[in-house]
Design an enzyme around this catalytic site. Sequence first.
Site, PDB file in Angstrom:
ATOM      1  CB  CYS A  67      13.096-105.352  56.680  1.00 40.01           C
ATOM      2  SG  CYS A  67      13.229-103.556  56.650  1.00 40.01           S
ATOM      3  CD  GLU A  95       9.553-107.146  59.095  1.00 33.11           C
ATOM      4  OE1 GLU A  95      10.795-107.082  58.938  1.00 33.11           O
ATOM      5  OE2 GLU A  95       8.924-106.286  59.739  1.00 33.11           O
ATOM      6  CD  GLU A 101      22.099-103.067  60.618  1.00 30.80           C
ATOM      7  OE1 GLU A 101      21.190-102.701  61.356  1.00 30.80           O
ATOM      8  OE2 GLU A 101      23.304-102.910  60.915  1.00 30.80           O
ATOM      9  CG  ASN A 148      17.970-107.060  61.105  1.00 28.76           C
ATOM     10  OD1 ASN A 148      18.003-108.026  61.849  1.00 28.76           O
ATOM     11  ND2 ASN A 148      18.487-105.887  61.445  1.00 28.76           N
ATOM     12  CB  CYS A 158       9.367-100.519  58.007  1.00 24.78           C
ATOM     13  SG  CYS A 158       9.944-101.476  56.581  1.00 24.78           S
ATOM     14  CB  CYS A 177       8.158-104.936  55.893  1.00 27.37           C
ATOM     15  SG  CYS A 177       9.954-105.101  55.792  1.00 27.37           S
TER      16      CYS A 177
END
Length: 144
Positions: free
Chosen positions: A54, A56, A45, A43, A93, A96
């Site tokens: 993310c 993925e 940010e 990930n 999520c 993803c």
Amino acid sequence: MSDGERLIEAAREAAKNAYAPYSGFSVGAALLMSDGSVIGGANFENASYGLSLCAETVATATASAAGRLAEIVAVGIVGGMREIGGVEPILPCGRCRQILNEAAQLGKRDLAIYCSGLTGGPIAEYRLSDLLPHAFGPANLGMA
């Protein structure tokens, strides 16, 4: 070593490179490709939270940039608070799941999804079709 164990190990390695200064929640993902190779992602940010990526998504975009989007066979995902670790399985999520579905439909596969905690714990196994039933994707546009 099973595919799930191999992918979880690779995802834990990828999570070490997570850029998560705001949440402290590191996530790693590893994609098993049809030739047996593995592509990882972590990930990323951003101070403008909505721009964060993310793990993925990073891994899938890396596969796509290499022209290998349709070759994804399975995914390993781990995550947890960097300072305290974590042993509960982390699932992708919704965003993803949809991104992974794009690759799954292009490759005409129902991806295996292996999930675990950042620092240990059980490996949970799912099928993408179970995590995202009735998914919308390329097939709905007559493209897969």
